[in-house]
Design a protein around this motif. Sequence first.
Motif, PDB file in Angstrom:
ATOM      1  N   LYS A   1      29.448  30.067  28.781  1.00  0.00           N
ATOM      2  CA  LYS A   1      30.734  30.558  29.258  1.00  0.00           C
ATOM      3  C   LYS A   1      30.559  31.273  30.591  1.00  0.00           C
ATOM      4  O   LYS A   1      29.641  32.080  30.765  1.00  0.00           O
ATOM      5  CB  LYS A   1      31.353  31.507  28.236  1.00  0.00           C
ATOM      6  CG  LYS A   1      32.732  32.024  28.632  1.00  0.00           C
ATOM      7  CD  LYS A   1      33.310  32.920  27.556  1.00  0.00           C
ATOM      8  CE  LYS A   1      34.696  33.423  27.950  1.00  0.00           C
ATOM      9  NZ  LYS A   1      35.278  34.293  26.902  1.00  0.00           N
ATOM     10  N   ILE A   2      31.466  30.996  31.522  1.00  0.00           N
ATOM     11  CA  ILE A   2      31.468  31.636  32.834  1.00  0.00           C
ATOM     12  C   ILE A   2      32.815  32.315  33.045  1.00  0.00           C
ATOM     13  O   ILE A   2      33.867  31.740  32.772  1.00  0.00           O
ATOM     14  CB  ILE A   2      31.230  30.616  33.964  1.00  0.00           C
ATOM     15  CG1 ILE A   2      29.824  30.036  33.874  1.00  0.00           C
ATOM     16  CG2 ILE A   2      31.450  31.256  35.335  1.00  0.00           C
ATOM     17  CD1 ILE A   2      29.552  28.948  34.903  1.00  0.00           C
ATOM     18  N   ILE A   3      32.771  33.554  33.509  1.00  0.00           N
ATOM     19  CA  ILE A   3      33.965  34.286  33.936  1.00  0.00           C
ATOM     20  C   ILE A   3      33.759  34.632  35.399  1.00  0.00           C
ATOM     21  O   ILE A   3      32.718  35.182  35.767  1.00  0.00           O
ATOM     22  CB  ILE A   3      34.169  35.567  33.104  1.00  0.00           C
ATOM     23  CG1 ILE A   3      34.367  35.215  31.632  1.00  0.00           C
ATOM     24  CG2 ILE A   3      35.356  36.362  33.634  1.00  0.00           C
ATOM     25  CD1 ILE A   3      34.367  36.430  30.728  1.00  0.00           C
ATOM     26  N   GLU A   4      34.736  34.327  36.241  1.00  0.00           N
ATOM     27  CA  GLU A   4      34.511  34.538  37.664  1.00  0.00           C
ATOM     28  C   GLU A   4      35.827  34.635  38.417  1.00  0.00           C
ATOM     29  O   GLU A   4      36.905  34.445  37.859  1.00  0.00           O
ATOM     30  CB  GLU A   4      33.672  33.403  38.249  1.00  0.00           C
ATOM     31  CG  GLU A   4      34.358  32.043  38.214  1.00  0.00           C
ATOM     32  CD  GLU A   4      33.540  30.952  38.901  1.00  0.00           C
ATOM     33  OE1 GLU A   4      32.337  31.171  39.127  1.00  0.00           O
ATOM     34  OE2 GLU A   4      34.112  29.907  39.216  1.00  0.00           O
ATOM     35  N   HIS A   5      35.705  34.942  39.691  1.00  0.00           N
ATOM     36  CA  HIS A   5      36.836  34.855  40.617  1.00  0.00           C
ATOM     37  C   HIS A   5      36.293  34.784  42.028  1.00  0.00           C
ATOM     38  O   HIS A   5      35.309  35.439  42.361  1.00  0.00           O
ATOM     39  CB  HIS A   5      37.789  36.042  40.489  1.00  0.00           C
ATOM     40  CG  HIS A   5      39.212  35.685  40.824  1.00  0.00           C
ATOM     41  ND1 HIS A   5      39.631  35.370  42.107  1.00  0.00           N
ATOM     42  CD2 HIS A   5      40.315  35.571  40.034  1.00  0.00           C
ATOM     43  CE1 HIS A   5      40.927  35.081  42.090  1.00  0.00           C
ATOM     44  NE2 HIS A   5      41.372  35.191  40.848  1.00  0.00           N
ATOM     45  N   THR A   6      36.942  33.957  42.838  1.00  0.00           N
ATOM     46  CA  THR A   6      36.588  33.870  44.247  1.00  0.00           C
ATOM     47  C   THR A   6      37.606  34.653  45.072  1.00  0.00           C
ATOM     48  O   THR A   6      38.686  35.010  44.594  1.00  0.00           O
ATOM     49  CB  THR A   6      36.572  32.412  44.725  1.00  0.00           C
ATOM     50  OG1 THR A   6      37.884  31.847  44.516  1.00  0.00           O
ATOM     51  CG2 THR A   6      35.545  31.597  43.962  1.00  0.00           C
ATOM     52  N   GLY A   7      37.242  34.887  46.320  1.00  0.00           N
ATOM     53  CA  GLY A   7      38.157  35.526  47.262  1.00  0.00           C
ATOM     54  C   GLY A   7      37.961  34.922  48.637  1.00  0.00           C
ATOM     55  O   GLY A   7      36.827  34.647  49.035  1.00  0.00           O
ATOM     56  N   ARG A   8      39.047  34.729  49.341  1.00  0.00           N
ATOM     57  CA  ARG A   8      38.954  34.168  50.686  1.00  0.00           C
ATOM     58  C   ARG A   8      40.034  34.755  51.569  1.00  0.00           C
ATOM     59  O   ARG A   8      41.208  34.766  51.223  1.00  0.00           O
ATOM     60  CB  ARG A   8      39.101  32.646  50.655  1.00  0.00           C
ATOM     61  CG  ARG A   8      38.966  31.991  52.021  1.00  0.00           C
ATOM     62  CD  ARG A   8      39.242  30.494  51.956  1.00  0.00           C
ATOM     63  NE  ARG A   8      39.113  29.867  53.257  1.00  0.00           N
ATOM     64  CZ  ARG A   8      40.074  29.830  54.178  1.00  0.00           C
ATOM     65  NH1 ARG A   8      41.242  30.409  53.910  1.00  0.00           N
ATOM     66  NH2 ARG A   8      39.881  29.240  55.349  1.00  0.00           N
ATOM     67  N   ASP A   9      39.619  35.283  52.700  1.00  0.00           N
ATOM     68  CA  ASP A   9      40.501  35.742  53.754  1.00  0.00           C
ATOM     69  C   ASP A   9      39.929  35.241  55.075  1.00  0.00           C
ATOM     70  O   ASP A   9      38.762  34.824  55.117  1.00  0.00           O
ATOM     71  CB  ASP A   9      40.599  37.275  53.763  1.00  0.00           C
ATOM     72  CG  ASP A   9      41.755  37.785  52.918  1.00  0.00           C
ATOM     73  OD1 ASP A   9      42.654  36.993  52.602  1.00  0.00           O
ATOM     74  OD2 ASP A   9      41.761  38.985  52.579  1.00  0.00           O
ATOM     75  N   PRO A  10      40.695  35.272  56.150  1.00  0.00           N
ATOM     76  CA  PRO A  10      40.132  34.848  57.434  1.00  0.00           C
ATOM     77  C   PRO A  10      38.839  35.594  57.765  1.00  0.00           C
ATOM     78  O   PRO A  10      38.812  36.815  57.834  1.00  0.00           O
ATOM     79  CB  PRO A  10      41.250  35.196  58.425  1.00  0.00           C
ATOM     80  CG  PRO A  10      42.499  35.080  57.620  1.00  0.00           C
ATOM     81  CD  PRO A  10      42.136  35.585  56.260  1.00  0.00           C
TER      82      PRO A  10
END
Length: 767
Positions: A526-535
């Motif tokens: 099981k994987i729990i994650e989150h990405t983030g992207r801004d300029p």
Amino acid sequence: MQQNRRRKDIPPGQTSTDQYLSVNQGINSTYFSKPELDATTHPLTLHSPDGGVAEITPSNQGISRPGLRYTIGKQYSGELVITLPGTYYHGFSDRLDLLPSVKWPLVGTLPGLCCVTNPSKRPSKRPYKKPKILEAKPPDSPLNDADDVNRSEDSVRLVSHNEVELVRVERHLSKIDDMTTTKPTGPFTPDFDAVVERLLQEFHVPGLSIAVVHGEETYAKGYGYARVASLSMPPKPMTPQTLLGTASTTKAFTALALAQVVHGEQSPKDIDTGSSKRPPITWQTPVSTLLPGDFVLPTRDLTQSVTIEDILCHRTGVPSCDNACLSWGAGAHADTPASITRKLRYFPLPTNTTPATMRTRFIYSNTMYAAAQHLVETLIDQPLQKVLRERTFDVLGMGRTFFGFHDVEERGKDITADMAKGYRWVPGGDNEAADNECEGKYVEVPWRGSPEQGGAGDIISCVSDYALWMRAVLSRDSRVLSEEGWTEVLWPRMISDDKYPAQARRNFGTQTYALGWSGDHYRGEKIIEHTGRDPGIGTLVHLLPAHEYGIAIFANTSNTSNTLARIVSMHLTDNLLDVPTSQRIDFAALACEEAAKEAEDEAYKNFADKSRKLFPETEKGGPAAYQKVELGFPLSSCAGRYRHPGYGVIDVQTMKLGEVRQRRRSRRRSGQLPSAAGAADTDDDLRDILFVDMNDRTFPAELVLLHHNAGFFVVEEWDTLESQVTDWWRGEVRIGVRGEVVAVGIGFAEDDGVEGCVWFDRIYKEA
């Protein structure tokens, strides 16, 4: 499975003294060859009387700072402890700017500190006794011989890295075993370092910082540069303490704040709901009952149906419509989370969106997290930044984490020197229209922050603080949320978008979304994650709960940072799971293939192809049957001011194509500008176009409308921060009964299934 024994009785920002890096036996006349050290040019060097040398280099942990002196002293039972100002968690670097007067021992195994025990001596079997920690002297205080107390006649050699033995005390010194082999220094092996350095070059990422937690152990390291060299300043290395905007990984904190309300950790204020007594707040409580008058959606049924968990797991059926949000660049007209919430009623809906269908489609929405922030602040009657500071950041010891620049200012901090700069890579060679001065180099991308959508992505932090956050999530830390609350936050609610290449899908499960977290399975784990992207930045938090394992990666480029973070995280995951080399997926190769395919599919360099894709109905008979229909009136008659109740006001101007080219060149951001407006087959600088300046939005942009046929236009979105084409839409104008243009339509929400345009009505001057 080793249990997470993180001691919860230790105040925030502190660590226990029964774990520290030590070497057996005493020292004799040990001194520092460079008591004042420049971290960018010199390593910290330790000498022993018999000629041995050890180094702590700025490249491994970045602990050296200009003008600092370090104190070294013998402790009980002949153990040696090196004390530095600042806080250290298992190899983390110092926090001098926040805790200038605190003294701490190094904790855990710090790569680069090379020590070896005297082979003729064994550690003393004495019971645990709290060591005396010596304070590091400030630059203006000379070292005193009296500081080196209780020296022993025995000596310790400090030698080169290939002869080292690191002795780490776990709980009690009396339980130290006889050590004869080198202890591992965590996941950052020389092979791993080589992989990261190669990927930085291959994907053109200036710098990357990474933290890994595994059980009780925490490791952190920086690679490359937080700031590349310029004419005015030297390069600045990336370290675990380098600050970056964390983008959408903020969403997990916003969901946590609401969970603290739902599960009784925060006491909501009384809200007038029109009844004598408000029922208890649950995840299934309709948001409109808590924000009456503010949270109103395009239909009455949706307004009454959308719940707290719906807005946090992206299943409201309402598009994000980020182009409608006005940033601080709009001045007095800038949005707030409350004003964005009130705009939701005007957002376009995908076809057939009803309460029965809204939870069947995943539509990622930043604006719903702005609404979530407004909900928290309304329920608790406090700003979200204060809620997170008091209930989470301070509790976990996240002293280098801020909720936007406003939080930084309120706390009286100056983090300018600690912030990484964002960049984009401008390739050279084949771009005739690009600014030659920018080709083949990094160009800075300013990070502006987004207070109007703060709950969606405005936190500023570093991987060392995110390690504390990951440990809290993995251990389900009861100091910030109950066990029941953690279960609800991490429980998947919605099937989400596929983010992996088709060639890799067989090793993954169904991708889901919980409350501020996404979920998946990789090789059964099981994987729990989150990405983030801004300029200019990309972030990733990647957790494997069954292994008490977490990875946080921050990097500082547009586009490629998230790709690189994914490759590195999967490399570490494969290492953790002992996946044989022959069975591993080459995520780097797949990323390159996907990028090449996407570039080919988007065909940004071909205006004609984009026209055919956006207007297939005009091509039904093939190119031979296509007949050009003129606009029928001067393009200049489209110029004017237009308004939409949700998207606000836009000013439509007429310009020459050459003016747009020059406008972009003048900003020295021409990296992907084959012909400025995307029309590669159009070299006429005198061609008339319509231009809309939307630099006052959350994601600043410029729109170029090129006439296609009759009243239809091809709309190109140009990201002014990342300096590249980011999208293409249909455009249209409406003609009134008097033969004048009365409205302009732009297909902002086409990607979310909305048919047709968002229509802006002309604003007429008052007589």
